[in-house]
Design an enzyme around this catalytic site. Structure first.
Site, PDB file in Angstrom:
ATOM      1  N   LYS A 114     -12.573  -1.357   7.209  1.00  0.00           N
ATOM      2  CA  LYS A 114     -11.985  -2.372   8.100  1.00  0.00           C
ATOM      3  C   LYS A 114     -12.471  -2.128   9.532  1.00  0.00           C
ATOM      4  O   LYS A 114     -13.267  -2.894  10.050  1.00  0.00           O
ATOM      5  CB  LYS A 114     -10.471  -2.366   7.979  1.00  0.00           C
ATOM      6  CG  LYS A 114     -10.036  -2.701   6.526  1.00  0.00           C
ATOM      7  CD  LYS A 114      -8.741  -2.061   6.184  1.00  0.00           C
ATOM      8  CE  LYS A 114      -8.422  -1.998   4.716  1.00  0.00           C
ATOM      9  NZ  LYS A 114      -8.593  -3.166   3.899  1.00  0.00           N
ATOM     10  N   ASP A 129      -1.199   6.459   6.772  1.00  0.00           N
ATOM     11  CA  ASP A 129      -2.316   5.706   6.200  1.00  0.00           C
ATOM     12  C   ASP A 129      -2.705   4.633   7.218  1.00  0.00           C
ATOM     13  O   ASP A 129      -2.063   3.593   7.308  1.00  0.00           O
ATOM     14  CB  ASP A 129      -1.883   5.068   4.878  1.00  0.00           C
ATOM     15  CG  ASP A 129      -2.943   4.118   4.326  1.00  0.00           C
ATOM     16  OD1 ASP A 129      -4.033   4.005   4.926  1.00  0.00           O
ATOM     17  OD2 ASP A 129      -2.666   3.487   3.278  1.00  0.00           O
ATOM     18  N   TRP A 168       0.830  -1.215   0.000  1.00  0.00           N
ATOM     19  CA  TRP A 168       0.000   0.000   0.000  1.00  0.00           C
ATOM     20  C   TRP A 168       0.856   1.253   0.000  1.00  0.00           C
ATOM     21  O   TRP A 168       0.504   2.254  -0.626  1.00  0.00           O
ATOM     22  CB  TRP A 168      -1.017  -0.018   1.144  1.00  0.00           C
ATOM     23  CG  TRP A 168      -2.063  -1.044   0.849  1.00  0.00           C
ATOM     24  CD1 TRP A 168      -2.247  -2.236   1.486  1.00  0.00           C
ATOM     25  CD2 TRP A 168      -3.029  -1.010  -0.209  1.00  0.00           C
ATOM     26  NE1 TRP A 168      -3.263  -2.940   0.888  1.00  0.00           N
ATOM     27  CE2 TRP A 168      -3.767  -2.215  -0.150  1.00  0.00           C
ATOM     28  CE3 TRP A 168      -3.350  -0.088  -1.200  1.00  0.00           C
ATOM     29  CZ2 TRP A 168      -4.799  -2.511  -1.048  1.00  0.00           C
ATOM     30  CZ3 TRP A 168      -4.368  -0.372  -2.092  1.00  0.00           C
ATOM     31  CH2 TRP A 168      -5.081  -1.580  -2.011  1.00  0.00           C
TER      32      TRP A 168
HETATM   33  N1  PMP Z   1      -4.309   1.636   2.387  1.00  0.00           N
HETATM   34  C1  PMP Z   1      -4.353   0.468   3.040  1.00  0.00           C
HETATM   35  C2  PMP Z   1      -3.423   0.240   4.189  1.00  0.00           C
HETATM   36  C3  PMP Z   1      -5.276  -0.508   2.656  1.00  0.00           C
HETATM   37  O1  PMP Z   1      -5.322  -1.680   3.301  1.00  0.00           O
HETATM   38  C4  PMP Z   1      -6.148  -0.252   1.570  1.00  0.00           C
HETATM   39  C5  PMP Z   1      -7.182  -1.252   1.108  1.00  0.00           C
HETATM   40  N2  PMP Z   1      -7.085  -2.503   1.545  1.00  0.00           N
HETATM   41  C6  PMP Z   1      -6.047   0.962   0.919  1.00  0.00           C
HETATM   42  C7  PMP Z   1      -5.142   1.892   1.358  1.00  0.00           C
HETATM   43  C8  PMP Z   1      -6.923   1.290  -0.266  1.00  0.00           C
HETATM   44  O2  PMP Z   1      -8.208   1.493   0.180  1.00  0.00           O
HETATM   45  P1  PMP Z   1      -9.433   1.636  -0.848  1.00  0.00           P
HETATM   46  O3  PMP Z   1      -9.615   0.315  -1.492  1.00  0.00           O
HETATM   47  O4  PMP Z   1     -10.549   2.062   0.056  1.00  0.00           O
HETATM   48  O5  PMP Z   1      -9.078   2.699  -1.818  1.00  0.00           O
END
Ligand code: PMP
Length: 360
Positions: A197, A173, A102
């Site tokens: 989550k 994040d 991520w």
């Molecule tokens: N950052 C992290 C740490 C994530 O786990 C995720 C999705 N699993 C995201 C960003 C992206 O999130 P989204 O799919 O809501 O754009």
């Protein structure tokens, strides 16, 4: 049939009590005779809900007054572009710690908006498993607009448990670890999280922004992603995702009833410790992460013989344990044990893992 234990990484399980309450008041919210999805976001009843949700989040995280809480669109990835656009000039330098998958996506998005994206350090392989390069080795910029990291990498199962000590405003994040343990918000410039989550439905996000970082958005920032506009408009510049906001409000109230983040944090530590302990004492399962960098939310594990992966997943599902397949980038298994997962779910998983190991 009793409900399965759902280990999905996200969208993830929500507390049963919250889902039941949402079901019970789905057609008649607040005695209005209509659903919360059908009323205006400007209706006083909805405004009360929205304000209470913000207050509950502020209470839960002890958010200081000089931070704005924004209810945003576009999930976690929406914030990957919102952050550089809002708090860095186009010719600025932004420091990123690359903790995993991520972080990597966040870096690539930031490169579109900021001329210099400086990757200060990354995940490394050690003889005790995957870790993050030591802070002493980070190549920090002298005048970074901000320092970005992901304290809990959902796919890799890597966590940075210590808040980095850097001079630039820290952006985190926290999509997969927000509200999972006590946190000193005052150490951060921006905290953001996709909701699916530990908060509520997907496509929704929360950003907690220190006030002095407002007012610097790049000229081309889309207005719905502009922190300053959203702060001024109470996150209602355009029509917010009212249902997600409502469900998040119920989750915050549920979390307060559990004793808040201190109590849930204790439980989260105990849940993770139990699962890691089981994995570590077994020759059949393994976790690839250095013990100091292990996530308490997302626990990846490998079977010694990967040809058994499908049988494991099928038999787990038959035993009422779902969502255990590892991310498509890394394979193997992953148990996501966010706030809503009770200890009973972890117990059931450990019991199943032991049984599976015995049988093969
Ligand atoms: N950052 C992290 C740490 C994530 O786990 C995720 C999705 N699993 C995201 C960003 C992206 O999130 P989204 O799919 O809501 O754009």
């Amino acid at each position: 049939m009793s409900a399965p234990f759902n280990f999905s990484a996200g969208p993830a399980m929500l507390p049963a009590e919250v889902m039941q309450q949402a079901r019970d008041e789905f057609l008649n919210w607040n005695d209005l005779g209509i659903s919360v999805m059908e009323i205006s976001h400007r209706d006083p009843a909805f405004i009360r809900l929205a304000e209470q949700a913000e207050q509950d989040l502020r209470d839960l995280m002890a958010i200081p007054d000089h931070y704005k809480v924004l209810f945003m669109h576009g999930g976690g990835r929406g914030q990957f572009s919102a952050v550089p656009q809002n708090i860095a000039a186009t010719d600025a330098t932004a420091d990123y710690l690359n903790c995993g998958i991520w972080s990597d996506f966040a870096i690539r998005e930031a490169q579109k908006y900021v001329r210099h994206v400086n990757v200060v350090g990354a995940a490394v392989q050690t003889d005790q498993g995957k870790a993050i390069s030591h802070p002493d080795s980070w190549q920090l910029s002298e005048h970074a607009a901000y320092f970005h990291y992901c304290p809990n990498e959902t796919v890799d199962g890597i966590a940075v448990h210590e808040i980095p000590q850097v001079n630039a405003p820290i952006v985190a994040d926290m999509s997969s670890n927000i509200l999972s343990e006590p946190l000193d918000v005052s150490k951060f410039g921006v905290i953001y999280a996709g909701a699916q989550k530990n908060i509520g439905p997907s496509g929704f996000a929360i950003s907690i922004v220190r006030e002095d970082l407002l007012g610097h958005a790049q000229t081309n920032t889309s207005t719905i992603m502009d922190y300053t506009v959203q702060a001024k408009e109470g996150s209602m510049y355009n029509t917010p995702n009212t249902f997600a906001w409502y469900l998040s409000a119920l989750v915050f109230q549920w979390l307060k009833r559990q004793g808040g983040v201190a109590a849930i944090g204790e439980l989260n530590r105990a849940k993770a410790a139990k699962l890691y302990h089981y994995i570590d004492q077994s020759d059949f399962y393994s976790n690839p992460v250095h013990p100091d960098y292990r996530s308490r939310m997302n626990i990846p594990f490998l079977l010694a013989d990967s040809s058994l992966d499908n049988a494991f997943l099928e038999q787990a599902a038959a035993a009422g344990l779902v969502g255990l397949k590892g991310h498509r980038f890394v394979g193997g298994m992953r148990a996501s044990i966010y706030n809503a997962m009770p200890m009973a779910g972890v117990d059931a998983l450990v019991e199943f893992m032991a049984e599976f190991e015995r049988k093969v």
